[in-house]
Write an enzyme that holds these catalytic residues in place. Structure first.
Site, PDB file in Angstrom:
ATOM      1  N   ARG A  22       0.816  -1.213   0.000  1.00  0.00           N
ATOM      2  CA  ARG A  22       0.000   0.000   0.000  1.00  0.00           C
ATOM      3  C   ARG A  22       0.854   1.270   0.000  1.00  0.00           C
ATOM      4  NH1 ARG A  22      -2.723  -3.352   3.715  1.00  0.00           N
ATOM      5  NH2 ARG A  22      -4.905  -3.818   3.213  1.00  0.00           N
ATOM      6  N   ILE A  23       1.847   1.308   0.899  1.00  0.00           N
ATOM      7  CA  ILE A  23       2.648   2.521   1.035  1.00  0.00           C
ATOM      8  C   ILE A  23       3.556   2.711  -0.175  1.00  0.00           C
ATOM      9  CG2 ILE A  23       4.406   3.670   2.425  1.00  0.00           C
ATOM     10  CD1 ILE A  23       3.230   2.222   4.869  1.00  0.00           C
TER      11      ILE A  23
ATOM     12  N   ASP B 140       9.649  -6.047  -5.862  1.00  0.00           N
ATOM     13  CA  ASP B 140       8.741  -6.700  -4.925  1.00  0.00           C
ATOM     14  C   ASP B 140       8.289  -7.994  -5.577  1.00  0.00           C
ATOM     15  OD1 ASP B 140       6.719  -7.601  -3.276  1.00  0.00           O
ATOM     16  OD2 ASP B 140       6.000  -5.598  -2.791  1.00  0.00           O
TER      17      ASP B 140
ATOM     18  N   CYS C 185      11.373   4.839   5.868  1.00  0.00           N
ATOM     19  CA  CYS C 185      10.220   5.066   6.742  1.00  0.00           C
ATOM     20  C   CYS C 185       9.543   3.737   7.062  1.00  0.00           C
ATOM     21  CB  CYS C 185       9.229   6.011   6.076  1.00  0.00           C
ATOM     22  SG  CYS C 185       9.809   7.709   5.925  1.00  0.00           S
ATOM     23  N   ALA C 186      10.292   2.638   6.961  1.00  0.00           N
ATOM     24  CA  ALA C 186       9.711   1.308   7.143  1.00  0.00           C
ATOM     25  C   ALA C 186      10.126   0.693   8.479  1.00  0.00           C
ATOM     26  CB  ALA C 186      10.094   0.403   5.976  1.00  0.00           C
TER      27      ALA C 186
ATOM     28  N   ASP D  80      13.458   7.724   9.437  1.00  0.00           N
ATOM     29  CA  ASP D  80      12.373   7.958  10.390  1.00  0.00           C
ATOM     30  C   ASP D  80      12.239   6.820  11.391  1.00  0.00           C
ATOM     31  OD1 ASP D  80       9.992   9.508  11.257  1.00  0.00           O
ATOM     32  OD2 ASP D  80       8.894   7.747  10.559  1.00  0.00           O
TER      33      ASP D  80
ATOM     34  N   GLU E 165      14.610   2.374  19.557  1.00  0.00           N
ATOM     35  CA  GLU E 165      13.840   3.611  19.726  1.00  0.00           C
ATOM     36  C   GLU E 165      13.388   3.727  21.181  1.00  0.00           C
ATOM     37  OE1 GLU E 165      10.658   3.664  16.876  1.00  0.00           O
ATOM     38  OE2 GLU E 165      12.013   3.592  15.156  1.00  0.00           O
TER      39      GLU E 165
ATOM     40  N   HIS F 258      10.234   8.662  14.222  1.00  0.00           N
ATOM     41  CA  HIS F 258       9.171   7.712  13.876  1.00  0.00           C
ATOM     42  C   HIS F 258       7.811   8.419  13.781  1.00  0.00           C
ATOM     43  CE1 HIS F 258       8.102   3.173  14.116  1.00  0.00           C
ATOM     44  NE2 HIS F 258       7.322   3.787  13.259  1.00  0.00           N
ATOM     45  N   ILE F 259       7.750   9.426  12.923  1.00  0.00           N
ATOM     46  CA  ILE F 259       6.536  10.240  12.812  1.00  0.00           C
ATOM     47  C   ILE F 259       5.801  10.045  11.493  1.00  0.00           C
ATOM     48  CG2 ILE F 259       7.435  12.027  14.361  1.00  0.00           C
ATOM     49  CD1 ILE F 259       8.081  13.695  11.825  1.00  0.00           C
TER      50      ILE F 259
END
Length: 540
Positions: A150-151, A170, A229-230, A255, A260, A278-279
């Protein structure tokens, strides 16, 4: 209906439940400290975020509970197995924040190109540094996207509007889906060597952990910029930091991190690395969308029986579940086993279809869960897949599904699953069964009969059927001090060149991982060995 919202939700989420006539909605602020079990005594639905632990003890206090809704993706705080045993559906909300993550990804790319953080900091410090802030454009650059869930597809759509050239990797998406979104599917090494920007959008699996490492960075085009961002575990931080220091990588925007909150990092001293806590999914719209999506899912299940984004198995009687559950686990492990060949030289292409044949007793059972478990195993490296949504996700990705049932079979064990994957460049097949009521066993792989337990760390070796290979395998593994738990062999003179197969089960503690990787490299150097793959199936 009684709905217990055990944690704070958005007003829009609450409104969906309150619109239903006769529904008793209990909000978090009305629950006394320690009073959640009492509230659940007559509840039909429980909605949680990440704080409430829906464990076996809590579920024991909820005899009428039919559904648990998780406002978010992770369900680590929910005992899904216990919920399944109690006939409770567990739902989450994957993909609701896809746009938010995609927008941040593009924002980080632009920030790197135009040095926006540095320009802002300089001007706040009273410095006019226009000449040193010459930037570059996204237009005409090549973006490599690893992961087209999706992302990843949302990123592709937005990057296309910027005039970027899109490459994608993929193995779990059909070529037609990529084409429809303007993405050219290429091997992973071509992604690395041809991209000006690289964006990661895959889940964490044994195959993707450490994907960005010293070896893959060396392949990359000089001046590449990397966005993650994963998952932080996709990157070997020390290797990326060194590549940035050397100038081979022009910059990175991260991110997510292995640990964390991030308190110590080699990136802190690097000016051309953008860091955010992580935003990616932290927007008002995304959080509201997650709440609304979950409320709609819970409502539709309670009113209509419609199951969406469930992470556990569908409803079965206790007797049915007891019989089918060993085959569900077997199917998932067979799918994981077979998936190691996807994208490799053995099949060599993106998966186009999955065929399942249920033989003997299997054909008489409810096979939807077995099918979905097998598909979820095959697509385990794909984002947001589970044993309930596996078939629909596969269809959405353009993968054809075929099922066949054969109740009457002659000879052999009475319940066998045959799984076949097809790509444009070849097929890969395997069969499995369950022995002793609980032990999943591989019976054949690509036409070669072999019996191996589908559990733990498996090294799958193809070789020419000549003397000396077995001894060489044992020597290499022994020198690496890797204990062999089981060594299964098979051969077939029907295949070209008299091929043989070994499935070696190893005991590999965490500290032995470097030795395992070295041993695999040594095995690949043996002249008679044609391929070596590792499959991590975990313990039963």
């Amino acid at each position: 209906m009684k709905i217990v919202l055990a944690e704070k939700v958005s007003p829009a989420t609450l409104a969906i439940f309150q619109k239903e006539p006769g529904w008793n909605v209990v909000t978090a602020d009305k629950i006394a400290p320690g009073g959640l079990p009492a509230e659940l005594a007559d509840a039909d639905a429980l909605v949680v975020r990440s704080a409430v632990q829906a464990d076996a003890a809590l579920l024991a206090a909820a005899p009428k509970l039919r559904i648990i809704g998780r406002a978010g993706v992770g369900v680590d705080n929910i005992d899904a197995n216990e919920a399944t045993r109690r006939g409770i559906v567990v739902m989450n909300t994957p993909g609701a924040n896809a746009v938010a993550v995609a927008e941040l990804t593009l924002g980080l790319m632009i920030s790197m190109c135009r040095a926006i953080p540095r320009a802002n900091a300089a001007l706040h410090a009273g410095k006019w540094e226009k000449k040193s802030l010459q930037g570059s454009e996204l237009r005409g650059k090549t973006l490599g996207i690893v992961g087209l869930g999706r992302i990843g597809l949302e990123v592709a759509r937005r990057a296309k509007a910027f005039g970027m050239n899109l490459l994608g990797y993929d193995p779990f998406v059909a070529p037609v889906i990529a084409r429809e979104n303007g993405v050219t599917l290429v091997p992973i090494d071509e992604i690395f060597s041809s991209s000006d920007f690289l964006s990661l959008h895959v889940g964490l699996t044994p195959q993707t952990e450490g994907l960005i490492n010293k070896t893959s960075l060396a392949i990359m085009k000089k001046g590449i910029r990397i966005v993650n961002c994963a998952r932080g575990e996709l990157i070997v931080d020390e290797a990326l930091a060194e590549a940035i220091k050397s100038g081979h990588v022009a910059g990175a925007a991260l991110d997510v991190f292995r640990q964390e909150p991030l308190k110590d990092s080699p990136y802190f001293e690097l000016e051309n690395v953008l860091l955010s806590p992580h935003i990616a999914g932290s927007t008002d719209e995304a959080q509201e969308a997650i709440g609304i999506q979950l409320a709609n899912q819970v409502r539709d299940y309670l009113k209509l029986g419609v199951v969406q984004n469930a992470v556990n198995v569908a409803s079965l009687s206790e007797e049915e579940y007891a019989e089918v559950s060993p085959y569900i686990e077997m199917a998932a492990r067979l799918g994981q086993f077979l998936s190691h060949a996807i994208g490799s030289s053995e099949t060599g292409g993106n998966i186009e279809s999955i065929a399942l044949t249920y033989n003997g007793r299997l054909a008489q059972l409810k096979t939807d869960l077995i099918r979905n478990a097998a598909i979820s195993g095959v697509l385990a490296g794909s984002d947001g897949i589970n044993r309930i949504n596996a078939a629909s996700v596969a269809t959405d990705r353009g993968i054809r599904l075929q099922e066949d049932k054969r109740e009457h079979v002659s000879g052999g064990t009475g319940a066998v699953l045959r799984l076949a994957l097809h790509s444009a460049k070849g097929d890969s097949t395997a069969t499995a069964t369950v022995l002793h009521g609980h032990s999943p066993r591989l019976l054949s792989y690509d036409g070669i009969d072999v019996e191996a337990e589908l559990t733990g760390t498996l090294v799958v070796i193809r070789n020419q059927d000549v003397p000396g290979v077995i001894g060489r395998i044992g020597t290499i593994l022994g020198e690496a001090k890797l204990n062999i738990a089981n060594f299964a062999l098979g051969r077939s003179t029907r295949l070209p060149g008299s091929q043989a197969l070994a499935v070696v089960q190893l005991d590999v503690p965490a500290e032995a991982q470097p030795a395992l990787q070295q041993a695999l490299a040594e095995l690949r150097k043996v002249e008679s060995i044609t391929s070596v793959h590792i499959v991590e199936l975990g313990k039963l």
